[in-house]
Design an enzyme around this catalytic site. Structure first.
Site, PDB file in Angstrom:
ATOM      1  CE  LYS A 297      14.935  65.247  72.643  1.00  0.00           C
ATOM      2  NZ  LYS A 297      14.309  64.807  71.372  1.00  0.00           N
TER       3      LYS A 297
ATOM      4  CE  LYS B  53      22.711  48.295  80.840  1.00  0.00           C
ATOM      5  NZ  LYS B  53      22.317  47.522  79.646  1.00  0.00           N
TER       6      LYS B  53
ATOM      7  CD  GLU C 102      17.481  47.241  94.061  1.00  0.00           C
ATOM      8  OE1 GLU C 102      17.890  47.609  92.946  1.00  0.00           O
ATOM      9  OE2 GLU C 102      17.967  47.641  95.126  1.00  0.00           O
TER      10      GLU C 102
ATOM     11  CD  GLU D 144      28.200  54.593  89.979  1.00  0.00           C
ATOM     12  OE1 GLU D 144      28.843  55.324  90.741  1.00  0.00           O
ATOM     13  OE2 GLU D 144      27.505  53.631  90.362  1.00  0.00           O
TER      14      GLU D 144
ATOM     15  CG  ASP E 217      14.308  57.426  80.462  1.00  0.00           C
ATOM     16  OD1 ASP E 217      14.845  58.541  80.272  1.00  0.00           O
ATOM     17  OD2 ASP E 217      13.888  56.712  79.538  1.00  0.00           O
TER      18      ASP E 217
ATOM     19  CD  GLU F 139      13.826  46.537  83.973  1.00  0.00           C
ATOM     20  OE1 GLU F 139      13.152  47.146  83.115  1.00  0.00           O
ATOM     21  OE2 GLU F 139      14.731  47.057  84.645  1.00  0.00           O
TER      22      GLU F 139
ATOM     23  CG  ASP G 295       4.087  51.367  85.319  1.00  0.00           C
ATOM     24  OD1 ASP G 295       4.774  51.794  86.272  1.00  0.00           O
ATOM     25  OD2 ASP G 295       3.579  52.121  84.467  1.00  0.00           O
TER      26      ASP G 295
END
Length: 229
Positions: free
Chosen positions: A141, A209, A62, A211, A137, A87, A114
């Protein structure tokens, strides 16, 4: 180049307690690789996942589990597989540790660092049953698109760690990123889409959260489910 925003967050008393008591049992630190720091004196030791979990079972990776609620829910409903969550957000790590204890989960371990370093230097090829990349993420941009996790070189790395037949499941609520994901995953010669394009929302993927936030903003979620050839 980081594919995530480092986030700050304060730890409450309960979270500090969870880290102090549970991290030695359930946690591991991902050593930074040469792409994110000066090379370590010795290369990181590859993980023996059987030793890590205390059994030989299919393993789900995950990536970026946030506060860990979805990871805990999936692991609780899927006791035959082991879940390795990675995480960088310390409050999320502490929250997942608390959930692991409260739910009595034995099939969850947590890596702090990472995900790309973990994949490159510690996870063996052809080993994972599935990789989940839920709501990474989007780096919306255009000048930041190079930081996205789902891009050709990273996808090739993810695929190489899947066992033949293993599943790469991605989800995003950014339509433009979903299109880019679909194009990138389709172009990888070692992956095959399990659906004509986007997948129906799987019943087994908990609502996160992110979603719920997207739903309030009228942004639909897109699931992409690819299998390694």
């Amino acid at each position: 180049m980081r594919t995530f925003h480092p986030r700050r967050g304060r730890l409450g008393t309960r979270q500090h307690d969870a880290l102090d008591r549970l991290w030695p049992t359930y946690g591991l630190v991902v050593p930074p690789g040469p792409t994110t720091a000066p090379p370590p004196a010795e290369p990181p030791t590859p993980l023996d996942l059987g030793t890590l979990f205390g059994r030989r079972a299919p393993v789900v990776l995950e990536i970026g589990f946030g506060m860990g609620d979805a990871t805990a829910e999936m692991a609780a409903a899927d006791p035959g597989r082991d879940y390795l969550g990675v995480e960088v957000h310390t409050p999320g790590i502490a929250n997942l540790l608390s959930l692991v204890e409260r739910l009595g989960l034995t099939n969850v371990r947590i890596a702090r660092g990472d995900a790309l370093d973990l994949l490159r230097h510690q996870l063996p090829p052809d080993r994972l049953d599935a990789i989940h990349v839920f709501f990474p993420d989007p780096w919306p941009k255009p000048r930041h698109h190079k930081r996205r996790l789902i891009q050709p070189a990273h996808v090739a790395l993810l695929r190489s760690r899947l066992a033949p037949g293993g599943v790469l499941h991605c989800a995003t609520d950014w339509a433009e990123y979903a299109e880019a994901m679909l194009s990138t995953l389709t172009a990888d010669p070692g992956l095959v889409n399990m659906f004509p394009d986007y997948a129906p929302r799987p019943a087994g993927r908990p609502v996160t959260k992110f979603e719920r936030r997207a739903t309030r903003a009228d942004r639909p979620a897109f699931d992409l489910i690819f299998r390694r050839r």
